[in-house]
Design a protein around this motif. Structure first.
Motif, short mmCIF file in Angstrom:
data_model
loop_
_atom_site.label_atom_id
_atom_site.label_comp_id
_atom_site.label_asym_id
_atom_site.label_seq_id
_atom_site.Cartn_x
_atom_site.Cartn_y
_atom_site.Cartn_z
N GLU A 237 0.82 -1.21 0.00
CA GLU A 237 0.00 0.00 0.00
C GLU A 237 0.86 1.26 0.00
O GLU A 237 0.46 2.30 -0.54
CB GLU A 237 -0.93 0.01 1.22
CG GLU A 237 -2.00 -1.07 1.20
CD GLU A 237 -2.88 -1.04 2.43
OE1 GLU A 237 -2.77 -0.07 3.21
OE2 GLU A 237 -3.68 -1.99 2.63
N LEU A 238 2.04 1.17 0.63
CA LEU A 238 2.95 2.32 0.68
C LEU A 238 3.79 2.45 -0.58
O LEU A 238 4.61 3.36 -0.70
CB LEU A 238 3.87 2.19 1.89
CG LEU A 238 3.21 2.29 3.27
CD1 LEU A 238 4.22 1.98 4.37
CD2 LEU A 238 2.61 3.68 3.48
N GLY A 239 3.58 1.53 -1.52
CA GLY A 239 4.33 1.60 -2.77
C GLY A 239 5.70 0.96 -2.70
O GLY A 239 6.54 1.18 -3.59
N ILE A 240 5.95 0.15 -1.67
CA ILE A 240 7.24 -0.53 -1.52
C ILE A 240 7.09 -1.97 -2.01
O ILE A 240 6.29 -2.74 -1.49
CB ILE A 240 7.70 -0.55 -0.04
CG1 ILE A 240 7.79 0.86 0.53
CG2 ILE A 240 9.02 -1.30 0.10
CD1 ILE A 240 8.89 1.70 -0.05
N LYS A 241 7.84 -2.30 -3.04
CA LYS A 241 7.84 -3.68 -3.52
C LYS A 241 8.61 -4.52 -2.51
O LYS A 241 9.76 -4.24 -2.20
CB LYS A 241 8.49 -3.77 -4.90
CG LYS A 241 8.39 -5.15 -5.51
CD LYS A 241 9.02 -5.17 -6.91
CE LYS A 241 8.93 -6.57 -7.52
NZ LYS A 241 9.56 -6.62 -8.86
N ALA A 242 7.96 -5.54 -1.97
CA ALA A 242 8.57 -6.34 -0.90
C ALA A 242 8.25 -7.81 -1.09
O ALA A 242 7.31 -8.18 -1.80
CB ALA A 242 8.07 -5.86 0.46
N GLU A 243 9.06 -8.65 -0.43
CA GLU A 243 8.77 -10.07 -0.37
C GLU A 243 9.08 -10.56 1.04
O GLU A 243 9.90 -9.99 1.75
CB GLU A 243 9.59 -10.86 -1.39
CG GLU A 243 11.08 -10.88 -1.14
CD GLU A 243 11.84 -11.71 -2.17
OE1 GLU A 243 12.68 -12.53 -1.75
OE2 GLU A 243 11.60 -11.53 -3.38
N LEU A 244 8.37 -11.60 1.44
CA LEU A 244 8.49 -12.14 2.79
C LEU A 244 8.84 -13.62 2.70
O LEU A 244 8.10 -14.40 2.10
CB LEU A 244 7.17 -11.96 3.55
CG LEU A 244 7.06 -12.58 4.94
CD1 LEU A 244 8.05 -11.94 5.91
CD2 LEU A 244 5.63 -12.44 5.47
N THR A 245 9.98 -13.99 3.29
CA THR A 245 10.38 -15.38 3.36
C THR A 245 10.12 -15.90 4.77
O THR A 245 10.65 -15.35 5.74
CB THR A 245 11.86 -15.57 3.01
OG1 THR A 245 12.09 -15.14 1.67
CG2 THR A 245 12.28 -17.03 3.14
N ILE A 246 9.29 -16.93 4.87
CA ILE A 246 8.98 -17.58 6.13
C ILE A 246 9.82 -18.83 6.23
O ILE A 246 9.78 -19.68 5.34
CB ILE A 246 7.49 -17.98 6.21
CG1 ILE A 246 6.58 -16.79 5.89
CG2 ILE A 246 7.16 -18.61 7.56
CD1 ILE A 246 6.58 -15.71 6.91
N CYS A 247 10.60 -18.97 7.31
CA CYS A 247 11.44 -20.15 7.49
C CYS A 247 11.28 -20.70 8.90
O CYS A 247 11.37 -19.95 9.87
CB CYS A 247 12.91 -19.80 7.22
SG CYS A 247 14.03 -21.20 7.36
#
Length: 401
Positions: A237-247
């Protein structure tokens, strides 16, 4: 007289078997403590393991109380178990000329010991802090809460030196159990791996072209997995391209996203999986664990060795490993995804600030968040404690003459 160069004869007192230690959250920590003391302080010999039928009986009682009363019973912390531990440990300790006893997470083991050997108690928290903070220490039957707290009191009184990894725990031991300030110290634990990446490599670390969040935890709920997922959405929503890795865990089915990757488990003992874990530390932009309850967190020390800033929660003993603005940032427990996303966005978008945070994170590891630093400090504290005891004994003798 300076005796810090003298190698001590150390009894490592833990009732758990090697397999029990491997399964417990303290397993790797006990091994690191042993290796570090062997390197810096003296010759370490295990006094355990100690088998007791009282523990099996306690497990049966716990199952019954959970089934019938819907309450918990701490079968590892009972008067009967503590007495059985002492009965076995007392003659073992008396059979050899030990200089000091080290009891990691060993309040129950030492509560009823009868020995003149000084005891060093190492705990990441105490019962006053854990009660109704961790799920396993919540909803207790009254007798269990009473016995566990009394064992804590006895252990703290019996110990000549008490070591915690965080000021949160150390302050509680002084305030809640009226321990002598002189014998209570906060010394941070180190990272639980052998070889940190070269500092030259870490200092070249740059932020990624899209924000990579690394959630490393075995408990999705307690470690704040839902908030981590919220944060990923808010960053969008803030315009930040992000990814989340769950380990380390598998989220419930409703938590799915095209830029969320799940790795159920990585075993550091398997080289290929260890390398994959190292790659995640090296290539992520933030270790992001918005935990709901934690006594410390060696993972924060590991992240710092990679220059990986931590974003977490100001709860429990987390601030013993994460210093605000140095190797990460902590938000209050009530913060949710929006607050975390706004914090991460501010840091990520400021390239100079992020680069400085990488360097100061690694400096925190080099200065204090490693086991050698722990070993050097603890060796000094043990020798100081032994010198005080010798001085008190000499004063007492001269006073009687």
């Amino acid at each position: 007289m300076d005796n810090e160069g003298q190698r001590l004869r150390i009894a490592m007192l833990t009732a758990n078997t090697l397999e029990d230690r491997k399964r417990s959250s303290w397993g790797g920590t006990v091994d690191r403590i042993t290796q570090t003391l062997q390197k810096h302080c003296g010759d370490v010999q295990y006094v355990g393991t100690i088998h007791s039928r009282k523990k099996l009986l306690g497990k049966v009682i716990n199952k019954a109380t959970r089934l019938i009363l819907k309450k918990n019973y701490l079968f590892n912390h009972t008067f009967s178990l503590a007495r059985s531990y002492a009965k076995v440990a007392n003659p073992r300790l008396a059979s050899q000329p030990f200089d000091v006893i080290i009891a990691p997470s060993g309040g129950t083991e030492i509560a009823f010991l009868e020995t003149d050997i000084p005891i060093v108690l190492i705990e990441d928290a105490n019962f006053a802090l854990l009660h109704n903070y961790y799920a396993g220490y919540s909803n207790l039957i009254q007798r269990s809460a009473y016995e566990t707290n009394e064992l804590e009191k006895l252990a703290i009184k019996k110990a000549s030196l008490i070591l915690h990894p965080s000021p949160w725990a150390a302050q509680s031991t002084i305030e809640n159990y009226h321990a002598d300030k002189q014998k209570v110290h906060a010394v941070p634990f180190g990272a639980n791996f052998d070889t940190p990446p070269p500092i030259e490599v870490v200092q070249q670390k740059k932020r990624s072209d899209h924000c990579k969040l690394f959630f490393l935890a075995v408990d999705w709920v307690r470690k704040g997995g839902e908030i981590a997922f919220e944060t990923l959405l808010k960053l969008e929503e803030l315009g930040i391209k992000a990814e989340l890795t769950i380990c380390g865990c598998v989220p419930p089915a409703q938590f799915q996203h095209e830029r969320m990757r799940v790795i159920p488990f990585l075993d550091k003992r398997i080289e290929s999986q260890r390398r994959e874990m190292e790659q995640l530390f090296a290539t992520s932009d933030f270790l992001f664990v918005p935990t709901r309850s934690d006594c410390y967190g060696m993972v924060f020390c590991e992240a710092s060795s990679y220059g990986l800033p931590t974003i977490s929660t100001n709860t429990g003993g987390v601030s013993g490993a994460v210093t605000e603005g140095e190797n990460g940032f902590l938000l209050p427990p009530e913060a949710r995804g929006r607050e975390y996303a706004e914090l991460i966005a501010r840091i990520y978008q400021d390239e100079a600030r992020y680069a400085a945070l990488v360097k100061s994170s690694r400096a925190a590891f080099d200065d204090r968040l490693n086991w050698d630093a722990w070993g050097i400090t603890v060796t000094r504290l043990i020798h100081e404690m032994l010198e005080r005891r010798t001085s008190y004994a000499a004063t007492a003798i001269s006073g009687r003459v």
